[in-house]
Design a protein around this motif. Structure first.
Motif, PDB file in Angstrom:
ATOM      1  N   MET A 136      29.424  25.730 104.357  1.00  0.00           N
ATOM      2  CA  MET A 136      29.234  25.275 102.981  1.00  0.00           C
ATOM      3  C   MET A 136      29.249  26.442 102.007  1.00  0.00           C
ATOM      4  O   MET A 136      29.823  26.353 100.923  1.00  0.00           O
ATOM      5  CB  MET A 136      27.928  24.495 102.837  1.00  0.00           C
ATOM      6  N   GLU A 137      28.622  27.532 102.369  1.00  0.00           N
ATOM      7  CA  GLU A 137      28.598  28.714 101.507  1.00  0.00           C
ATOM      8  C   GLU A 137      30.005  29.282 101.345  1.00  0.00           C
ATOM      9  O   GLU A 137      30.405  29.668 100.246  1.00  0.00           O
ATOM     10  CB  GLU A 137      27.669  29.767 102.104  1.00  0.00           C
ATOM     11  N   LEU A 138      30.771  29.308 102.428  1.00  0.00           N
ATOM     12  CA  LEU A 138      32.137  29.815 102.379  1.00  0.00           C
ATOM     13  C   LEU A 138      33.025  28.930 101.494  1.00  0.00           C
ATOM     14  O   LEU A 138      33.810  29.437 100.695  1.00  0.00           O
ATOM     15  CB  LEU A 138      32.722  29.910 103.789  1.00  0.00           C
ATOM     16  N   THR A 173      35.836  28.372  96.348  1.00  0.00           N
ATOM     17  CA  THR A 173      36.134  27.574  95.152  1.00  0.00           C
ATOM     18  C   THR A 173      35.770  28.350  93.882  1.00  0.00           C
ATOM     19  O   THR A 173      36.546  28.386  92.926  1.00  0.00           O
ATOM     20  CB  THR A 173      35.367  26.236  95.203  1.00  0.00           C
ATOM     21  N   ALA A 174      34.625  28.995  93.869  1.00  0.00           N
ATOM     22  CA  ALA A 174      34.215  29.785  92.703  1.00  0.00           C
ATOM     23  C   ALA A 174      35.163  30.957  92.486  1.00  0.00           C
ATOM     24  O   ALA A 174      35.554  31.260  91.351  1.00  0.00           O
ATOM     25  CB  ALA A 174      32.780  30.275  92.885  1.00  0.00           C
ATOM     26  N   HIS A 208      39.547  33.658  89.237  1.00  0.00           N
ATOM     27  CA  HIS A 208      40.876  34.250  89.083  1.00  0.00           C
ATOM     28  C   HIS A 208      41.832  33.336  88.319  1.00  0.00           C
ATOM     29  O   HIS A 208      42.728  33.830  87.636  1.00  0.00           O
ATOM     30  CB  HIS A 208      41.452  34.635  90.440  1.00  0.00           C
ATOM     31  N   THR A 209      41.624  32.028  88.382  1.00  0.00           N
ATOM     32  CA  THR A 209      42.440  31.125  87.572  1.00  0.00           C
ATOM     33  C   THR A 209      42.224  31.433  86.099  1.00  0.00           C
ATOM     34  O   THR A 209      43.184  31.499  85.319  1.00  0.00           O
ATOM     35  CB  THR A 209      42.099  29.647  87.868  1.00  0.00           C
ATOM     36  N   GLY A 210      40.990  31.630  85.700  1.00  0.00           N
ATOM     37  CA  GLY A 210      40.700  31.983  84.316  1.00  0.00           C
ATOM     38  C   GLY A 210      41.398  33.271  83.908  1.00  0.00           C
ATOM     39  O   GLY A 210      41.942  33.374  82.799  1.00  0.00           O
ATOM     40  N   GLN A 211      41.400  34.253  84.790  1.00  0.00           N
ATOM     41  CA  GLN A 211      42.100  35.504  84.499  1.00  0.00           C
ATOM     42  C   GLN A 211      43.595  35.265  84.305  1.00  0.00           C
ATOM     43  O   GLN A 211      44.199  35.794  83.371  1.00  0.00           O
ATOM     44  CB  GLN A 211      41.899  36.512  85.632  1.00  0.00           C
ATOM     45  N   ILE A 212      44.177  34.478  85.184  1.00  0.00           N
ATOM     46  CA  ILE A 212      45.617  34.206  85.113  1.00  0.00           C
ATOM     47  C   ILE A 212      45.965  33.488  83.811  1.00  0.00           C
ATOM     48  O   ILE A 212      46.926  33.865  83.131  1.00  0.00           O
ATOM     49  CB  ILE A 212      46.077  33.393  86.346  1.00  0.00           C
ATOM     50  N   VAL A 213      45.192  32.480  83.465  1.00  0.00           N
ATOM     51  CA  VAL A 213      45.463  31.723  82.232  1.00  0.00           C
ATOM     52  C   VAL A 213      45.316  32.639  81.020  1.00  0.00           C
ATOM     53  O   VAL A 213      46.159  32.626  80.107  1.00  0.00           O
ATOM     54  CB  VAL A 213      44.548  30.487  82.136  1.00  0.00           C
ATOM     55  N   TYR A 214      44.285  33.449  80.992  1.00  0.00           N
ATOM     56  CA  TYR A 214      44.074  34.364  79.878  1.00  0.00           C
ATOM     57  C   TYR A 214      45.207  35.392  79.782  1.00  0.00           C
ATOM     58  O   TYR A 214      45.742  35.654  78.701  1.00  0.00           O
ATOM     59  CB  TYR A 214      42.719  35.060  80.024  1.00  0.00           C
TER      60      TYR A 214
END
Length: 166
Positions: free
Chosen positions: A130-132, A137-138, A143-149
């Motif tokens: 569960m932790e993995l 996911t986090a 990194h999705t936020g970085q890519i979009v920015y």
């Protein structure tokens, strides 16, 4: 499929859609462009996301062979098209989907071992499943936020980037 894993896939798929939308708005030559010398390109981040997801979800949870070369993800400066990078992300996602579909609530506390090759310089480790899943996911969302920015900055044009770099 357990609701937790169904929601995990929904979140990961939503982030993949955001990446795809951002990448498809850029000219091909911008995928490997670094905003500054010490930053990663969008291409590097996509390779990194695919490697991390494969390592944790497919290799770790699914006990498939460990094929990741983490350092190569950040050293790459081309060699893959935008379409090829997105296809690789989608292929890894389908493998992740296959692994998560077979899990049940009994798997929640299972320990997952991530074993790096001895010469990689990275220590192997174990985490509860569960932790993995949560960490992966986090990490993907971050990194999705970085890519979009980065895609938005790259869309602003060369003049704006040159001003920002100085």
């Amino acid at each position: 499929m357990h609701p937790f894993f169904k929601q995990t896939l929904h979140l990961l798929d939503t982030e993949l859609e955001r990446i795809e939308k951002a990448v498809n708005r850029l000219p091909e030559e911008m995928i490997w462009r670094k905003l500054r010398g010490s930053t990663n390109s969008i291409g590097n981040l996509i390779l990194h996301l695919a490697g991390n997801e494969y390592q944790n979800m497919v290799s770790g949870i699914g006990r498939k062979p460990f094929i990741r070369e983490r350092s190569a993800e950040f050293l790459a400066e081309g060699g893959h098209t935008a379409a090829g990078l997105l296809e690789w992300l989608k292929e890894v996602r389908e493998q992740t989907r296959s692994e998560l579909q077979g899990l049940t609530a009994e798997d929640f506390e299972r320990e997952v071992h991530i074993c790096y090759p001895p010469d990689s310089g990275i220590d192997s480790y174990s985490r509860p499943l569960m932790e993995l899943v949560y960490h992966t996911t986090a990490h993907y969302s971050y990194h999705t936020g970085q890519i979009v920015y980065m895609a938005k900055l790259l869309q602003e044009g060369e003049e704006r980037l040159l001003q920002w770099n100085h």
